[in-house]
Scaffold this motif. Sequence first.
Motif, short mmCIF file in Angstrom:
data_model
loop_
_atom_site.label_atom_id
_atom_site.label_comp_id
_atom_site.label_asym_id
_atom_site.label_seq_id
_atom_site.Cartn_x
_atom_site.Cartn_y
_atom_site.Cartn_z
N GLU A 1 0.84 -1.18 0.00
CA GLU A 1 0.00 0.00 0.00
C GLU A 1 0.88 1.24 0.00
OE1 GLU A 1 -3.41 -0.56 2.33
OE2 GLU A 1 -3.69 1.57 2.64
N LYS B 1 -7.52 2.33 -6.38
CA LYS B 1 -7.69 1.82 -5.02
C LYS B 1 -8.55 0.59 -5.19
CE LYS B 1 -7.91 1.83 -0.50
NZ LYS B 1 -6.94 1.12 0.25
N ALA C 1 -2.81 11.66 -6.07
CA ALA C 1 -3.18 11.56 -4.65
C ALA C 1 -4.66 11.88 -4.45
CB ALA C 1 -2.32 12.48 -3.80
N LEU C 2 -5.14 12.90 -5.12
CA LEU C 2 -6.55 13.27 -4.97
C LEU C 2 -7.45 12.26 -5.68
CD1 LEU C 2 -8.42 15.33 -3.73
CD2 LEU C 2 -8.15 16.74 -5.78
N VAL D 1 -6.90 9.03 -5.99
CA VAL D 1 -7.00 7.86 -5.12
C VAL D 1 -7.97 8.16 -3.98
CG1 VAL D 1 -5.73 6.42 -3.47
CG2 VAL D 1 -4.77 6.88 -5.72
N ARG D 2 -7.87 9.35 -3.39
CA ARG D 2 -8.81 9.72 -2.31
C ARG D 2 -10.26 9.73 -2.80
NH1 ARG D 2 -6.79 14.99 0.49
NH2 ARG D 2 -5.53 14.93 -1.35
N ALA D 3 -10.47 10.25 -4.01
CA ALA D 3 -11.83 10.28 -4.56
C ALA D 3 -12.35 8.87 -4.80
CB ALA D 3 -11.86 11.09 -5.86
N GLU E 1 -11.39 6.17 -3.17
CA GLU E 1 -11.67 5.61 -1.84
C GLU E 1 -13.03 6.09 -1.35
OE1 GLU E 1 -7.26 5.17 0.14
OE2 GLU E 1 -8.20 7.14 0.15
N ARG E 2 -13.33 7.35 -1.61
CA ARG E 2 -14.62 7.91 -1.21
C ARG E 2 -15.76 7.19 -1.93
NH1 ARG E 2 -16.10 13.71 0.14
NH2 ARG E 2 -18.37 13.62 0.18
N THR F 1 -16.40 3.91 -0.32
CA THR F 1 -17.10 4.11 0.95
C THR F 1 -18.57 4.45 0.72
OG1 THR F 1 -15.07 4.83 2.03
CG2 THR F 1 -17.13 5.49 3.07
#
Length: 191
Positions: free
Chosen positions: A2, A20, A89-90, A92-94, A96-97, A100
């Motif tokens: 990871e 992700k 980076a953003l 991957v965060r999006a 992940e969101r 979720t």
Amino acid sequence: MEGPEAVPERADHSHRVVAKAGHDGPFVRDAERLHPLVECAVVREGLVAVTDRGDQTGSDGAVATFLGLVRNHNVGRRVQPLEYEAYDALAVRAMERIVTEATGYWPTARLGLHHRTGRLEIGEASIVIVAASPHRSEAFAACRYAIERVKQIVPIWKREHFDGGDVWLEGAVADPDDAGARDTAYRIACA
């Protein structure tokens, strides 16, 4: 594996993947160029990431996949190759969101998604989404929801090359916190 210890970046960045794979799966930062007939290997990797993540009971009865391909036309023009760029980076965060959010709507579904960046030829896969769940309706809905949200909130931009030029197409523009955009994706997924 990871985070930064994921697959090292290639010098030419021609086929990076921003991804992700599910809730706690590995980050994938890079991928070798694949022959179009081998693109299914990406799907198999996604399937493994989703189906091998804890369902040892055999309760999953469905796996739905979505594979987005580079097509040869858009807005009346013949498209040649495409280039995708992302704020990794953003992005991957999006993603992940999105995982979720989808889990909130379909708690029994597990979701994995990968989006490639760099130069892609006609017919190559740009995105793969895989959802596994006990029932097909949740798997299909989670998969459809994910692609709608990717289009809305993941910072990935597309440059189309065509006869006579090229153009950057507007990427995701919705605010990730916009409940209206989220509701629209949900309605489309459940249609």
